[in-house]
Design an enzyme around this catalytic site. Structure first.
Site, PDB file in Angstrom:
ATOM      1  CG  ASP A  13      -1.567  -1.333   1.356  1.00 20.34           C
ATOM      2  OD1 ASP A  13      -2.399  -1.695   0.370  1.00 20.34           O
ATOM      3  OD2 ASP A  13      -1.835  -1.949   2.444  1.00 20.34           O
ATOM      4  CD  GLU A  14       4.764  -0.434   0.043  1.00 22.32           C
ATOM      5  OE1 GLU A  14       5.363  -1.271   0.715  1.00 22.32           O
ATOM      6  OE2 GLU A  14       3.998  -0.673  -0.958  1.00 22.32           O
ATOM      7  N   GLY A  15       1.892   2.893  -2.583  1.00 19.86           N
ATOM      8  CA  GLY A  15       1.566   3.795  -3.690  1.00 19.86           C
ATOM      9  C   GLY A  15       2.340   3.416  -5.023  1.00 19.86           C
ATOM     10  CE  LYS A  16       3.531  -2.354  -4.328  1.00 22.70           C
ATOM     11  NZ  LYS A  16       3.029  -1.919  -3.016  1.00 22.70           N
ATOM     12  N   GLY A  40      -4.027  -4.134  -4.988  1.00 27.43           N
ATOM     13  CA  GLY A  40      -4.843  -3.300  -5.332  1.00 27.43           C
ATOM     14  C   GLY A  40      -3.858  -1.829  -5.654  1.00 27.43           C
ATOM     15  CG  HIS A  41      -0.839  -1.477  -7.582  1.00 26.78           C
ATOM     16  ND1 HIS A  41       0.427  -1.904  -8.508  1.00 26.78           N
ATOM     17  CD2 HIS A  41      -0.363  -2.116  -6.514  1.00 26.78           C
ATOM     18  CE1 HIS A  41       1.223  -2.906  -7.752  1.00 26.78           C
ATOM     19  NE2 HIS A  41       0.513  -2.856  -6.434  1.00 26.78           N
ATOM     20  CD  GLN A 221       1.104  -8.917  -2.716  1.00 26.87           C
ATOM     21  OE1 GLN A 221       2.064  -9.242  -3.365  1.00 26.87           O
ATOM     22  NE2 GLN A 221      -0.093  -8.935  -3.091  1.00 26.87           N
ATOM     23  N   GLY A 299     -11.060  -3.199   1.037  1.00 25.79           N
ATOM     24  CA  GLY A 299     -11.719  -2.099   1.829  1.00 25.79           C
ATOM     25  C   GLY A 299     -11.483  -2.047   3.335  1.00 25.79           C
ATOM     26  NE  ARG A 302      -4.190   0.275   2.682  1.00 30.76           N
ATOM     27  CZ  ARG A 302      -4.448   1.104   1.547  1.00 30.76           C
ATOM     28  NH1 ARG A 302      -4.279   2.552   1.883  1.00 30.76           N
ATOM     29  NH2 ARG A 302      -4.668   0.633   0.498  1.00 30.76           N
ATOM     30  CB  VAL A 409       3.045  16.856  -2.246  1.00 29.17           C
ATOM     31  CG1 VAL A 409       4.154  16.932  -1.705  1.00 29.17           C
ATOM     32  CG2 VAL A 409       2.865  17.284  -3.602  1.00 29.17           C
ATOM     33  N   GLY A 410       0.450  14.240  -2.684  1.00 27.65           N
ATOM     34  CA  GLY A 410      -1.067  14.018  -3.202  1.00 27.65           C
ATOM     35  C   GLY A 410      -1.328  12.841  -4.246  1.00 27.65           C
TER      36      GLY A 410
END
Length: 419
Positions: A13-16, A40-41, A221, A299, A302, A409-410
């Protein structure tokens, strides 16, 4: 040319997905190398939000070939639903998405086995997404798997044998199920798969490199969920680390180039398992609220906590990270004080090394930083960063020994700043 690898350094969930989308214009091919629809990306651009589960995140940059590699496990039913949703949004994929013949198929009975096995664990549940990932990788390693390439050769007989085997296994559990409706959806998914080009991805990727074209490998992951090096047994069933790109695409180690390691300015985790810096107070709740920290696939809310630099340094070492990318800096805009874990106390002894087992007895040791208390979401260049934020980044770079090359930043693709 070499394969550049992009992967997560925390618990996923890092934003890959966002960063793959941002970097894709620099590459000819983007390829997923492990995991399945449990990942889920999320991508946001042009006032639209997309969640990709099996399709590589480079698919929205026109003209780029995207490959689902051999290390991925694929559920035809979920794949069909994902493709149809993208098609409804105006994205035609059949000419740009290739699928490895060696990718293993998640059967409808794999999902049933996943649910039965998790229920049987009782209080010892791992927190699986229930997508059949574990049983599919189990069949793969036990040499009982069904692969995409089998669709082209005597498929019905192979499928029937696999289903019969799984039904016998399910008979040993006190578990009620109805196979017919999910099997119907699954077989419809097989027909959808047939519309796409099946390739021997190891040949395709290496040929692409030999032609002087660039390839970006996309992980799913995060490092701390790796089956070998993560917080075992609360891990996924594949190798989420850089080495997984070699086995998941069929490229040699000397073909690996840059390794992009992605992490959040804080830390999150979904499901069960250890999390040394987890916060159970109002700060943790505020991070969850401001960061919209809910699983893209499940859903589920976290778990949230401060950044763990001990775990990050371990992840940098394991992956050979050459460039860092820090996500969600803006989520921490409002906090007067920010903390970073710089060591553990394990059974009363301080250490900066990752212990064999972090399931219990690990106490985080923090360093505090003054917060920046500035809205970063409208910033477009490093020159606009507040001094407190610059100091936070500088400390992280010095601790990890790797430069932070990009910051987010967003959620929008435009809210990404190169340094």
């Amino acid at each position: 040319m070499k394969v550049d690898v992009l992967l997560g350094l925390q618990w996923g969930d890092e934003g890959k997905g966002k960063i793959v989308d941002v970097l894709t214009p620099n590459y000819s091919v983007v390829s997923r190398f492990q995991g399945g629809p449990n990942a889920g990306h999320t991508l946001e651009f042009e006032n639209q939000k997309y969640v990709l589960r099996s399709v590589p995140s480079g698919i929205f940059q026109g003209g780029k070939v995207n490959v689902i590699g051999n290390g991925v496990v694929l559920d035809p039913a979920l794949f069909k639903a994902e493709i149809e949703q993208l098609e409804q949004s105006g994205h035609e994929l059949t000419q740009r998405l290739y699928i490895s013949r060696k990718a293993h198929l998640i059967l409808p009975t794999h999902r049933l086995l996943d649910a039965a096995l998790e229920a049987a664990k009782g209080k010892g549940k791992i927190g699986t997404t229930g997508k059949g990932i574990g049983p599919t990788y189990t069949d793969k390693t036990s040499r009982n798997g069904l692969r995409v390439g089998d669709i082209e050769n005597n498929f019905e007989e192979k499928y029937a044998a696999a289903i019969a085997r799984h039904k016998e296994m399910l008979s040993h559990y006190d578990f009620q199920y109805d196979l017919e409706p999910i099997e119907k959806e699954w077989l419809a998914g097989i027909e959808k798969l047939k519309q796409f080009k099946f390739v021997d991805s190891e040949h395709f990727v290496n040929k692409t490199l030999s032609e002087g074209k660039r390839v970006l490998a996309e992980g799913a992951q995060g490092t701390m969920l790796d089956v070998d090096f993560g917080s075992y047994p609360f891990v996924t069933s594949s190798n989420t680390i850089c080495a997984g790109a070699c086995t998941g695409l069929g490229v040699a180690p000397n073909k690996i180039g840059e390794v992009f390691g992605i992490f959040k300015a804080y830390c999150t985790r979904v499901g069960s398992g250890p999390f040394p810096t987890e916060l159970f107070d109002e700060v943790g709740e505020e991070l969850r609220k401001l960061g919209h920290e809910f699983g893209a696939v499940t859903g589920r809310p976290r778990r949230c906590g401060w950044v763990d630099l001990v775990a990050l340094k371990y992840a940098v070492m394991i992956n050979g990270v050459t460039q860092l990318i820090m996500m969600k800096s803006d989520v921490m805009d409002q906090f007067p004080t920010i903390k970073a874990c710089v060591a553990y106390k394990v059974n009363g002894v301080e250490t900066k090394d990752m212990p064999f087992d972090i399931n219990e007895g690990v106490e985080p040791i923090y360093r505090e930083f003054p917060g920046w208390k500035v809205d970063m979401t409208k910033m477009t260049s490093e020159s606009q960063f507040p001094e407190e934020y610059k100091n936070y980044i500088k400390f992280i770079e010095e601790y990890l020994g790797v430069p932070v090359k990009y910051v987010s930043v967003g959620p929008d693709r435009e809210q990404t700043i190169a340094r």
